[in-house]
Scaffold this active site. Structure first.
Site, PDB file in Angstrom:
ATOM      1  N   HIS A   1       0.813  -1.224   0.000  1.00 58.90           N
ATOM      2  CA  HIS A   1       0.000   0.000   0.000  1.00 58.90           C
ATOM      3  C   HIS A   1       0.842   1.268   0.000  1.00 58.90           C
ATOM      4  CE1 HIS A   1      -3.610  -2.468   1.733  1.00 58.90           C
ATOM      5  NE2 HIS A   1      -3.432  -2.645   0.445  1.00 58.90           N
TER       6      HIS A   1
ATOM      7  N   GLU B   1      -7.271 -11.018  17.991  1.00 52.56           N
ATOM      8  CA  GLU B   1      -8.650 -11.529  17.923  1.00 52.56           C
ATOM      9  C   GLU B   1      -8.808 -12.486  16.752  1.00 52.56           C
ATOM     10  OE1 GLU B   1     -10.948  -7.992  17.442  1.00 52.56           O
ATOM     11  OE2 GLU B   1     -10.318  -7.220  19.402  1.00 52.56           O
TER      12      GLU B   1
ATOM     13  N   THR C   1      -3.587  -8.383  10.921  1.00 55.26           N
ATOM     14  CA  THR C   1      -4.459  -7.773   9.907  1.00 55.26           C
ATOM     15  C   THR C   1      -5.872  -8.310  10.061  1.00 55.26           C
ATOM     16  OG1 THR C   1      -4.896  -7.486   7.531  1.00 55.26           O
ATOM     17  CG2 THR C   1      -3.681  -9.464   8.153  1.00 55.26           C
TER      18      THR C   1
HETATM   19  C1  BJW Z   1      -3.152  -6.989  16.704  1.00 55.17           C
HETATM   20  C2  BJW Z   1      -2.576  -6.189  17.686  1.00 55.17           C
HETATM   21  C3  BJW Z   1      -1.426  -6.693  18.325  1.00 55.17           C
HETATM   22  C4  BJW Z   1      -4.280  -5.117  16.886  1.00 55.17           C
HETATM   23  N1  BJW Z   1      -0.958  -7.892  17.968  1.00 55.17           N
HETATM   24  N2  BJW Z   1      -2.677  -8.180  16.379  1.00 55.17           N
HETATM   25  C5  BJW Z   1     -13.087  -7.563  -3.794  1.00 55.17           C
HETATM   26  C6  BJW Z   1     -14.226  -7.674  -3.025  1.00 55.17           C
HETATM   27  C7  BJW Z   1     -14.734  -6.552  -2.358  1.00 55.17           C
HETATM   28  C8  BJW Z   1     -14.112  -5.318  -2.447  1.00 55.17           C
HETATM   29  C9  BJW Z   1     -12.985  -5.218  -3.195  1.00 55.17           C
HETATM   30  C10 BJW Z   1     -12.485  -6.325  -3.872  1.00 55.17           C
HETATM   31  N3  BJW Z   1     -11.337  -5.953  -4.519  1.00 55.17           N
HETATM   32  C11 BJW Z   1     -11.128  -4.647  -4.271  1.00 55.17           C
HETATM   33  C12 BJW Z   1     -12.120  -4.162  -3.481  1.00 55.17           C
HETATM   34  C13 BJW Z   1     -12.241  -2.766  -2.983  1.00 55.17           C
HETATM   35  C14 BJW Z   1     -11.314  -2.475  -1.840  1.00 55.17           C
HETATM   36  C15 BJW Z   1     -11.606  -3.386  -0.656  1.00 55.17           C
HETATM   37  O1  BJW Z   1     -10.928  -4.342  -0.381  1.00 55.17           O
HETATM   38  N4  BJW Z   1     -12.642  -3.093   0.108  1.00 55.17           N
HETATM   39  C16 BJW Z   1     -13.008  -3.907   1.285  1.00 55.17           C
HETATM   40  C17 BJW Z   1     -13.032  -3.024   2.548  1.00 55.17           C
HETATM   41  C18 BJW Z   1     -14.262  -4.651   1.024  1.00 55.17           C
HETATM   42  N5  BJW Z   1      -9.919  -2.615  -2.247  1.00 55.17           N
HETATM   43  C19 BJW Z   1      -9.312  -1.685  -2.938  1.00 55.17           C
HETATM   44  O2  BJW Z   1      -9.899  -0.670  -3.279  1.00 55.17           O
HETATM   45  C20 BJW Z   1      -7.865  -1.915  -3.331  1.00 55.17           C
HETATM   46  N6  BJW Z   1      -7.706  -1.645  -4.715  1.00 55.17           N
HETATM   47  C21 BJW Z   1      -7.998  -2.562  -5.664  1.00 55.17           C
HETATM   48  O3  BJW Z   1      -8.238  -3.713  -5.385  1.00 55.17           O
HETATM   49  O4  BJW Z   1      -7.978  -2.051  -6.947  1.00 55.17           O
HETATM   50  C22 BJW Z   1      -8.701  -2.767  -7.943  1.00 55.17           C
HETATM   51  C23 BJW Z   1     -10.198  -2.617  -7.689  1.00 55.17           C
HETATM   52  C24 BJW Z   1     -10.699  -1.384  -7.329  1.00 55.17           C
HETATM   53  C25 BJW Z   1     -12.076  -1.235  -7.054  1.00 55.17           C
HETATM   54  C26 BJW Z   1     -12.905  -2.342  -7.116  1.00 55.17           C
HETATM   55  C27 BJW Z   1     -12.372  -3.583  -7.465  1.00 55.17           C
HETATM   56  C28 BJW Z   1     -11.003  -3.712  -7.767  1.00 55.17           C
HETATM   57  C29 BJW Z   1      -6.960  -0.919  -2.600  1.00 55.17           C
HETATM   58  C30 BJW Z   1      -6.992  -1.077  -1.124  1.00 55.17           C
HETATM   59  C31 BJW Z   1      -6.154   0.034  -0.480  1.00 55.17           C
HETATM   60  C32 BJW Z   1      -6.276   0.045   1.035  1.00 55.17           C
HETATM   61  N7  BJW Z   1      -5.696   1.243   1.530  1.00 55.17           N
HETATM   62  C33 BJW Z   1      -5.554   1.446   2.969  1.00 55.17           C
HETATM   63  C34 BJW Z   1      -4.958   2.857   3.210  1.00 55.17           C
HETATM   64  C35 BJW Z   1      -3.473   2.879   2.852  1.00 55.17           C
HETATM   65  C36 BJW Z   1      -2.863   4.193   3.110  1.00 55.17           C
HETATM   66  C37 BJW Z   1      -2.859   4.576   4.577  1.00 55.17           C
HETATM   67  O5  BJW Z   1      -2.409   3.809   5.453  1.00 55.17           O
HETATM   68  O6  BJW Z   1      -3.281   5.685   4.828  1.00 55.17           O
HETATM   69  O7  BJW Z   1      -4.696   0.453   3.536  1.00 55.17           O
HETATM   70  S1  BJW Z   1      -7.077   1.208   3.867  1.00 55.17           S
HETATM   71  C38 BJW Z   1      -6.350   0.448   5.283  1.00 55.17           C
HETATM   72  O8  BJW Z   1      -6.776  -0.931   5.411  1.00 55.17           O
HETATM   73  C39 BJW Z   1      -4.852   0.402   4.976  1.00 55.17           C
HETATM   74  C40 BJW Z   1      -4.466  -0.945   5.514  1.00 55.17           C
HETATM   75  O9  BJW Z   1      -3.248  -1.361   4.935  1.00 55.17           O
HETATM   76  C41 BJW Z   1      -5.642  -1.789   5.151  1.00 55.17           C
HETATM   77  C42 BJW Z   1      -5.751  -3.060   5.940  1.00 55.17           C
HETATM   78  O10 BJW Z   1      -5.960  -2.814   7.301  1.00 55.17           O
HETATM   79  P1  BJW Z   1      -5.268  -3.773   8.384  1.00 55.17           P
HETATM   80  O11 BJW Z   1      -3.819  -3.662   8.280  1.00 55.17           O
HETATM   81  O12 BJW Z   1      -5.849  -5.124   8.272  1.00 55.17           O
HETATM   82  O13 BJW Z   1      -5.695  -3.039   9.741  1.00 55.17           O
HETATM   83  P2  BJW Z   1      -7.010  -3.202  10.644  1.00 55.17           P
HETATM   84  O14 BJW Z   1      -7.078  -2.024  11.551  1.00 55.17           O
HETATM   85  O15 BJW Z   1      -8.192  -3.488   9.835  1.00 55.17           O
HETATM   86  O16 BJW Z   1      -6.739  -4.522  11.504  1.00 55.17           O
HETATM   87  C43 BJW Z   1      -5.780  -4.571  12.545  1.00 55.17           C
HETATM   88  C44 BJW Z   1      -5.735  -5.998  13.073  1.00 55.17           C
HETATM   89  O17 BJW Z   1      -4.670  -6.110  14.004  1.00 55.17           O
HETATM   90  C45 BJW Z   1      -7.009  -6.429  13.819  1.00 55.17           C
HETATM   91  O18 BJW Z   1      -7.397  -7.724  13.339  1.00 55.17           O
HETATM   92  C46 BJW Z   1      -6.574  -6.503  15.293  1.00 55.17           C
HETATM   93  O19 BJW Z   1      -7.232  -7.544  16.008  1.00 55.17           O
HETATM   94  C47 BJW Z   1      -5.105  -6.808  15.156  1.00 55.17           C
HETATM   95  N8  BJW Z   1      -4.272  -6.321  16.264  1.00 55.17           N
HETATM   96  N9  BJW Z   1      -3.343  -5.055  17.840  1.00 55.17           N
HETATM   97  C48 BJW Z   1      -1.624  -8.628  17.042  1.00 55.17           C
HETATM   98  N10 BJW Z   1      -0.808  -5.993  19.326  1.00 55.17           N
END
Ligand code: BJW
Ligand code: ZN
Length: 245
Positions: free
Chosen positions: A122, A218, A191
């Site tokens: 990302h 979790e 994640t």
């Molecule tokens: C601990 C802990 C500790 C806490 N120890 N654990 C197919 C189906 C449906 C939708 C889509 C699809 N394909 C694409 C999409 C659209 C979209 C998407 O996925 N949407 C979903 C929400 C449904 N994806 C996109 O748009 C992507 N682009 C793409 O696929 O292009 C082609 C396309 C476009 C449109 C349609 C179809 C195709 C791009 C995604 C970009 C995500 N960007 C972000 C921001 C980045 C910049 C920034 O940081 O500012 O990325 S959003 C945000 O979420 C960030 C993260 O990298 C990402 C993931 O989050 P993450 O890392 O999982 O964090 P959390 O907070 O969710 O989870 C934390 C976890 O840690 C939890 O589980 C806790 O329990 C745990 N935890 N403390 C161990 N101490």
């Protein structure tokens, strides 16, 4: 249920017997460094949902607001350090013949810890891109002006990160898929596994015959599909996993 010793020993033995290990990390691995995660209570910034600001639409509507959000995160990150989970992955990289670290995080903490074969799906918060001439540069100024401009052409700069609805860099995505398809063991750390395409990597690894181990505070939507789920803090579990490797 918290991870027990037998589970940790099992995961460690899979790692020891693997030629190829790929790790996928998310915001949870940086939580113990003081970086807020996206979802849950932590995911709020001045009343805004962080994920609502990480969109091209938000940037087009109000670039100052989005830059304030990224400036706030740059300011915070400038003072934060990698934690024992990041360090454990550096140790793991030293022990495993073919190691890849795929991260969704833009916080640079894996690099700061010393990880080498790093795939940043990302982007990176310390890299900016001109919205006019597309020039990409590393920029560690903190804070940047509210509306930073390109030194080359004066165009508006944006963070070099991937927002919702934007395509991932095809070369980076291909590297992530290649590392996923070829690994013997995959570790999925901190994640929520809801954002695509990163979320599908664990399933692809599983389909290719890899052992997949999740480390998370979790359960996630994928927990029951994987080989082993270690529930707890990454900063405590990962050092235990690499102990004595
Ligand atoms: C601990 C802990 C500790 C806490 N120890 N654990 C197919 C189906 C449906 C939708 C889509 C699809 N394909 C694409 C999409 C659209 C979209 C998407 O996925 N949407 C979903 C929400 C449904 N994806 C996109 O748009 C992507 N682009 C793409 O696929 O292009 C082609 C396309 C476009 C449109 C349609 C179809 C195709 C791009 C995604 C970009 C995500 N960007 C972000 C921001 C980045 C910049 C920034 O940081 O500012 O990325 S959003 C945000 O979420 C960030 C993260 O990298 C990402 C993931 O989050 P993450 O890392 O999982 O964090 P959390 O907070 O969710 O989870 C934390 C976890 O840690 C939890 O589980 C806790 O329990 C745990 N935890 N403390 C161990 N101490
Ligand atoms: Zn420019």
């Amino acid at each position: 249920m918290a991870a027990d010793d037998a589970d940790i020993r099992q995961a460690r033995s899979w790692l020891t017997s693997s030629e190829r290990v790929t790790v996928l990390t998310g915001a949870g691995i940086s939580a113990e460094s003081g970086v807020p995660t996206f979802r849950g209570e932590d995911g709020l910034w001045q009343g805004f949902r962080a994920t609502d600001l990480a969109t091209p639409q938000a940037f087009a509507r109000d670039p100052k607001l989005v830059w304030n959000f990224y400036n706030w995160r740059r300011q915070l990150l400038a003072s934060l350090q990698p934690n024992p989970a990041h360090t454990a992955l550096v140790t793991l990289e030293e022990k495993i013949p073919h190691f890849s670290l795929i991260t969704q995080n833009i916080d640079d903490l894996h690099r700061k810890a010393g990880s080498k074969n790093l795939i940043e799906m990302h982007g990176n918060i310390w890299i900016v891109r001109c919205t006019r001439c597309q020039e990409v540069t590393r920029n560690e100024e903190v804070p940047l002006p509210e509306l930073p401009s390109c030194p080359e052409c004066g165009g508006l700069l944006r963070p070099q990160v991937v927002w919702f609805g934007e395509q991932l860099d095809p070369d980076i995505l291909e590297r992530a898929f290649a590392a996923t398809r070829s690994c013997d063991t995959m570790l999925v750390v901190g994640t929520s596994a809801v954002v695509q395409p990163a979320a599908s990597l664990a399933i692809i690894a599983k389909e290719q015959g890899a052992r997949v181990v999740e480390v998370n505070l979790e359960p996630t939507v994928y927990t029951h599909q994987l080989d082993l789920a270690l529930q707890g803090k990454a900063g405590e579990l990962l050092p235990q996993l690499v102990e004595g490797l």
